[in-house]
Write a protein that holds these residues in place. Structure first.
Motif, PDB file in Angstrom:
ATOM      1  N   LEU A  26       0.822  -1.208   0.000  1.00  0.00           N
ATOM      2  CA  LEU A  26       0.000   0.000   0.000  1.00  0.00           C
ATOM      3  C   LEU A  26       0.856   1.259   0.000  1.00  0.00           C
ATOM      4  O   LEU A  26       2.003   1.262   0.459  1.00  0.00           O
ATOM      5  N   LYS A  27       0.267   2.334  -0.481  1.00  0.00           N
ATOM      6  CA  LYS A  27       0.919   3.638  -0.419  1.00  0.00           C
ATOM      7  C   LYS A  27       1.054   4.048   1.047  1.00  0.00           C
ATOM      8  O   LYS A  27       0.232   3.647   1.882  1.00  0.00           O
ATOM      9  N   PRO A  28       2.065   4.850   1.371  1.00  0.00           N
ATOM     10  CA  PRO A  28       2.311   5.210   2.779  1.00  0.00           C
ATOM     11  C   PRO A  28       1.109   5.821   3.497  1.00  0.00           C
ATOM     12  O   PRO A  28       0.903   5.561   4.685  1.00  0.00           O
ATOM     13  N   GLU A  29       0.302   6.603   2.805  1.00  0.00           N
ATOM     14  CA  GLU A  29      -0.831   7.248   3.491  1.00  0.00           C
ATOM     15  C   GLU A  29      -1.918   6.238   3.890  1.00  0.00           C
ATOM     16  O   GLU A  29      -2.695   6.486   4.802  1.00  0.00           O
ATOM     17  N   PHE A  30      -1.965   5.091   3.240  1.00  0.00           N
ATOM     18  CA  PHE A  30      -2.947   4.067   3.577  1.00  0.00           C
ATOM     19  C   PHE A  30      -2.362   2.957   4.448  1.00  0.00           C
ATOM     20  O   PHE A  30      -3.083   2.201   5.076  1.00  0.00           O
TER      21      PHE A  30
END
Length: 57
Positions: A26-30
């Motif tokens: 996942l992308k860091p924000e998620f």
């Protein structure tokens, strides 16, 4: 025969590995929110003569 069974895994091990890999992709924000869902707590209570004893953590 399924791929995970052919690899010598049971379904619990397979699903744990798949969930971990998905969280890492996942992308860091998620990723932070997904990591919270990955945590689990197990409570074990010893039973003697049909009554629970002191719970261990």
């Amino acid at each position: 025969m399924t791929a995970w069974r052919a690899a010598g895994l049971n379904y619990i091990n397979y699903s744990t590995i798949a969930a971990r890999m998905l969280r890492e992709a996942l992308k860091p924000e998620f990723r932070a929110d997904a990591a919270k869902r990955g945590a689990s707590v197990i409570k074990i209570t010893q039973w003697v003569d049909g009554k629970p004893e002191k719970a261990s953590t």
